[in-house]
Scaffold this motif. Sequence first.
Motif, PDB file in Angstrom:
ATOM      1  N   VAL A  34     -68.773  28.985  62.058  1.00  4.36           N
ATOM      2  CA  VAL A  34     -67.446  29.442  61.638  1.00  4.36           C
ATOM      3  C   VAL A  34     -67.729  30.317  60.260  1.00  4.36           C
ATOM      4  CG1 VAL A  34     -65.853  28.046  60.508  1.00  4.36           C
ATOM      5  CG2 VAL A  34     -66.808  27.103  62.637  1.00  4.36           C
ATOM      6  N   PRO A  37     -65.617  28.389  54.629  1.00  7.11           N
ATOM      7  CA  PRO A  37     -66.291  27.157  53.966  1.00  7.11           C
ATOM      8  C   PRO A  37     -65.525  26.005  54.933  1.00  7.11           C
ATOM      9  CG  PRO A  37     -65.739  28.484  52.490  1.00  7.11           C
ATOM     10  CD  PRO A  37     -65.157  29.199  53.769  1.00  7.11           C
ATOM     11  N   PRO A  38     -66.010  24.715  54.914  1.00 12.82           N
ATOM     12  CA  PRO A  38     -65.278  23.499  55.293  1.00 12.82           C
ATOM     13  C   PRO A  38     -64.201  23.396  54.429  1.00 12.82           C
ATOM     14  CG  PRO A  38     -67.812  22.901  54.948  1.00 12.82           C
ATOM     15  CD  PRO A  38     -67.271  24.645  54.241  1.00 12.82           C
ATOM     16  N   ASP A  43     -62.646  26.476  60.031  1.00 15.80           N
ATOM     17  CA  ASP A  43     -63.408  25.297  60.073  1.00 15.80           C
ATOM     18  C   ASP A  43     -62.746  24.307  60.762  1.00 15.80           C
ATOM     19  OD1 ASP A  43     -65.826  23.783  59.105  1.00 15.80           O
ATOM     20  OD2 ASP A  43     -64.136  22.760  58.288  1.00 15.80           O
ATOM     21  N   ARG A  47     -63.674  22.378  64.070  1.00 21.09           N
ATOM     22  CA  ARG A  47     -64.168  20.964  64.105  1.00 21.09           C
ATOM     23  C   ARG A  47     -63.498  20.060  64.939  1.00 21.09           C
ATOM     24  NH1 ARG A  47     -68.377  20.184  60.828  1.00 21.09           N
ATOM     25  NH2 ARG A  47     -68.954  22.025  59.451  1.00 21.09           N
ATOM     26  N   GLU A  64     -71.531  24.958  62.807  1.00 20.59           N
ATOM     27  CA  GLU A  64     -72.198  25.510  61.449  1.00 20.59           C
ATOM     28  C   GLU A  64     -71.435  26.671  60.652  1.00 20.59           C
ATOM     29  OE1 GLU A  64     -76.050  27.446  62.201  1.00 20.59           O
ATOM     30  OE2 GLU A  64     -76.600  25.933  63.825  1.00 20.59           O
ATOM     31  N   ASN A  65     -71.162  26.388  59.436  1.00 21.46           N
ATOM     32  CA  ASN A  65     -70.710  27.220  58.624  1.00 21.46           C
ATOM     33  C   ASN A  65     -71.455  28.342  57.990  1.00 21.46           C
ATOM     34  OD1 ASN A  65     -69.354  24.078  58.132  1.00 21.46           O
ATOM     35  ND2 ASN A  65     -67.599  25.943  57.736  1.00 21.46           N
ATOM     36  N   ARG A  66     -71.320  29.391  58.295  1.00 25.43           N
ATOM     37  CA  ARG A  66     -71.859  30.870  57.692  1.00 25.43           C
ATOM     38  C   ARG A  66     -70.894  31.584  57.149  1.00 25.43           C
ATOM     39  NH1 ARG A  66     -76.833  32.437  60.573  1.00 25.43           N
ATOM     40  NH2 ARG A  66     -77.934  30.488  61.236  1.00 25.43           N
ATOM     41  N   VAL A  67     -71.037  31.497  55.883  1.00 19.26           N
ATOM     42  CA  VAL A  67     -69.896  31.877  54.802  1.00 19.26           C
ATOM     43  C   VAL A  67     -70.126  33.358  54.358  1.00 19.26           C
ATOM     44  CG1 VAL A  67     -68.268  31.627  53.082  1.00 19.26           C
ATOM     45  CG2 VAL A  67     -69.129  29.907  54.290  1.00 19.26           C
TER      46      VAL A  67
END
Length: 321
Positions: A34, A37-38, A43, A47, A64-67
Amino acid sequence: MNSAIYRVAGLLLAVFLLNDAAAQYPSRAIRLLVPFPPGGGPDLVGRILAPKLSEGLGQPVVVENRVGSNGNIAGEAVAKSPADGYTLLVGNDSLFVINAHMYKQMPFDPLKDLAPVASLVSNGFFLAVNPSVPAKTFPEFVEYARKADPPIQYASGGNGSQHHLTMERLKARAGFKAVHVPYKGGAPATTATVAGEVPVMMSGTSTAPQIRSGRLRALAFTGPQRSRALPDVPTVAEFYPDFVMVQWYGLFAPAGTPDAVIARLRTETNRMLALPDLKEKLSNAGGVESWITSPEEFAAQIRSEYATYGNLVKQLGAKID
């Protein structure tokens, strides 16, 4: 002669092994990257979809967050992963239709290096203000912004994001000035606007809870119709009939992923998007709508918006700061 036979045999063996792997797909956990951010729209969507996708595929789907870089970092990570269907991307539209027009140099080509699997969700933006802003309606806000000296500031989810360009287009259409304050994603931008650090933003529909609670005030919606999440909020098109701006997210895999794998993913994705309980979760959490298309329709949408945003960026002279 023998070497040629060996080469052909090797090629046939590779094709067989590839087809066999695709037939057994998936046999282990899948990573779902994603790009924000959360707490932000992508996101929330990732989820909510991951557990249902896991159920359908019979394997864990790990978010997984890849910002960073308006989706470029996550997109590049997926594009450079093995084309086996075990690393996927919740791709934001701006990565595919805006970034190439905004960045002087892209680390990869999203249109060539990523394969569209399925469309996921689509919706518009709320013009949302901190409650300290005196404007209570959209016309009052336009008048307030026109008179502001110094110009008001507005938050966005990043340079070149949909939040950014949508506000830039509104500035040009309504005739007011505003200073762009980019954040690393929609969630941090929302936090800043709620806190009063910045008075206004174009927010995703994931901010509906903050709007309902009074921490933000929504003055208009950029979709073609009023949002089901907040039906009392008028559309911008009710004041400027030519003004409609939407956002979408899609599921993508590395280019070269076997057709059988993409077909399996697309089937499961479209099946879960049609589930009433999933539609309700998406609407309640992020205010977004399931968006199911054929592969041809999704590809045509990307091509059309790529041209549209190219023209918009050129007209506005917008570039990454």
